[in-house]
Every structure is written in C-alpha cells, then in structure tokens.
Design a protein around this motif. Structure first.
Motif, short mmCIF file in Angstrom:
data_model
loop_
_atom_site.label_atom_id
_atom_site.label_comp_id
_atom_site.label_asym_id
_atom_site.label_seq_id
_atom_site.Cartn_x
_atom_site.Cartn_y
_atom_site.Cartn_z
N PRO A 1 -26.45 -37.08 -19.23
CA PRO A 1 -25.10 -36.03 -19.40
C PRO A 1 -24.16 -37.35 -19.31
O PRO A 1 -24.54 -38.18 -18.31
CB PRO A 1 -25.08 -35.27 -18.35
CG PRO A 1 -26.40 -35.34 -17.79
CD PRO A 1 -27.16 -36.46 -18.25
N ARG A 2 -22.92 -37.27 -19.75
CA ARG A 2 -21.81 -38.00 -19.46
C ARG A 2 -20.93 -37.59 -18.23
O ARG A 2 -20.44 -36.58 -18.34
CB ARG A 2 -21.06 -38.43 -20.73
CG ARG A 2 -21.64 -39.49 -21.64
CD ARG A 2 -20.87 -39.74 -22.73
NE ARG A 2 -21.54 -40.65 -23.76
CZ ARG A 2 -21.03 -41.72 -23.97
NH1 ARG A 2 -19.86 -42.08 -24.00
NH2 ARG A 2 -21.68 -42.59 -24.92
N LEU A 3 -20.70 -38.38 -17.28
CA LEU A 3 -19.73 -38.03 -16.17
C LEU A 3 -18.31 -38.04 -16.90
O LEU A 3 -17.66 -39.08 -17.55
CB LEU A 3 -19.72 -38.97 -15.29
CG LEU A 3 -19.15 -38.67 -13.91
CD1 LEU A 3 -19.65 -37.30 -13.44
CD2 LEU A 3 -19.59 -39.60 -12.89
N ALA B 1 -31.31 -36.84 -14.58
CA ALA B 1 -31.19 -35.79 -15.02
C ALA B 1 -31.90 -35.40 -16.19
O ALA B 1 -32.46 -36.46 -16.95
CB ALA B 1 -29.51 -35.82 -15.45
N PRO B 2 -32.41 -34.23 -16.61
CA PRO B 2 -33.04 -33.98 -17.86
C PRO B 2 -32.48 -34.69 -19.21
O PRO B 2 -31.04 -34.61 -18.92
CB PRO B 2 -32.99 -32.55 -17.67
CG PRO B 2 -32.86 -32.12 -16.32
CD PRO B 2 -32.03 -33.10 -15.70
N LYS B 3 -33.17 -34.86 -19.97
CA LYS B 3 -32.71 -35.39 -21.27
C LYS B 3 -31.94 -34.50 -22.07
O LYS B 3 -32.11 -33.21 -21.94
CB LYS B 3 -33.95 -35.80 -22.15
CG LYS B 3 -33.49 -36.54 -23.25
CD LYS B 3 -34.59 -36.86 -24.27
CE LYS B 3 -34.11 -37.74 -25.36
NZ LYS B 3 -35.15 -38.23 -26.34
N ASN B 4 -30.59 -34.79 -22.21
CA ASN B 4 -29.67 -34.16 -23.23
C ASN B 4 -29.00 -32.99 -22.52
O ASN B 4 -28.41 -32.20 -22.89
CB ASN B 4 -30.26 -33.59 -24.38
CG ASN B 4 -30.39 -34.91 -25.35
OD1 ASN B 4 -29.66 -35.79 -25.51
ND2 ASN B 4 -31.46 -34.63 -26.13
N ARG C 1 -23.55 -37.05 -28.86
CA ARG C 1 -24.93 -37.55 -29.24
C ARG C 1 -24.56 -38.72 -30.08
O ARG C 1 -24.20 -38.71 -31.19
CB ARG C 1 -25.90 -36.71 -29.93
CG ARG C 1 -26.32 -35.57 -29.17
CD ARG C 1 -27.19 -34.58 -30.11
NE ARG C 1 -27.52 -33.25 -29.17
CZ ARG C 1 -28.71 -33.12 -28.77
NH1 ARG C 1 -29.64 -33.68 -29.23
NH2 ARG C 1 -28.91 -31.93 -28.06
N SER C 2 -25.23 -39.91 -29.81
CA SER C 2 -25.18 -41.10 -30.73
C SER C 2 -26.23 -40.99 -31.58
O SER C 2 -27.22 -40.63 -31.54
CB SER C 2 -25.08 -42.43 -29.82
OG SER C 2 -26.61 -42.48 -29.28
#
Length: 156
Positions: free
Chosen positions: A27-29, A145-148, A154-155
């Motif tokens: 996740p992005r803050l 954190a859990p992936k995605n 999404r890159s």
C-alpha cells in the motif's frame, strides 16, 4: 501543517511519508502538506482569515480515520489549532509535534511529542528527527502489510 520552520518540517515530512515509505506491491501512504499551496493559503488568508488557512483546506481532503499532524514550537498557533479541532470533530486522529511546554495544542491532540530544547531552533531540529522516526516506523508497517492491500496503483 505548521508555520515558518514548522511549515518546512511539514513539507519535508509529507515528502518522506509518500516517497520513503514506498515498497513494491505494498500500500502507498497518502500524505500532503497543507503548507505547500501558497496561492491557496494567501487566498484563504485574504478572503477569510489567516487562522483558517489549514482548516479550510482540510474540508476538501479529510476522511474518517485520517491522521492530521500539527507542528508548532509554541503549541499556540491558531491556524493549526483550528485545523486540529476540525479534524477531531470529523473523526480523524490528531498528533502534535510541539515545543518544550506544548502550549494549548497538547490539550487538543490525541497524542503529542514535546521537543526538548531551550530555543526554537533546537525544537525544530527535534521535530525533524521525530519526523524521520515516524517515516521509518511507517516504512516498516507498510513493508509488513499484506501484498496489494489497498493499493491504488499497480506498476507494470
């Protein structure tokens, strides 16, 4: 948010939180500094009053459970206090990075850190150190954190 040197610290903290916490597929803050939009600050100041430059900006961005950080060596900056009160009234969490005695803000925020020091420059230095500690902590939280989870981008 903050004034003077605290405004610079707010900008630096927002930069660090958005860039230095990045981890691929995590996740992005989301962090913004309310001190960075000079035309908007001067418009609110001129057309309404300087003490509302931050609370009026929050009305556009604030969400439930957001975290709002006020930075003030005096702890008595009315524009920061008004924004923190607005945040609390709208179910956000509030944090203060404050000078040695905390001023009025220490009784308003949910949590605060008092910067040790005998002058403003030392207190501002401590705030920058605290900002870096917060950033390092949030980087660790994001890396675990859990992936995605909650990823908005999404890159490829």
């Amino acid at each position: 948010m903050g004034n003077g040197g605290s405004a610079a610290t707010a900008s630096h903290l927002a930069l660090d939180l958005t860039k230095n916490t990045y981890a691929p597929d995590k996740p992005r803050l989301k962090a913004i500094s309310l001190t960075d939009h000079v035309p908007l600050i001067t418009a609110w100041s001129n057309d309404v009053a300087y003490e509302y430059i931050f609370s009026e900006q929050l009305k556009n961005f604030l969400g439930v459970n957001d975290v709002v950080i006020g930075i003030s060596t005096s702890g008595n900056s009315l524009n920061v206090i008004n924004a923190l009160k607005f945040a609390k009234e709208n179910d956000a969490y509030t944090i203060g990075l404050l000078g040695a005695n905390g001023g009025k803000m220490k009784d308003i925020v949910d949590a605060y850190v008092l910067a040790p020091g005998s002058n403003i420059e030392q207190e501002e230095d401590a705030h920058l150190i605290f900002s870096h500690i917060i950033t390092r902590h949030m980087k660790q939280v994001i890396q675990r954190a859990p992936k995605n989870l909650l990823c908005n981008y999404r890159s490829s």
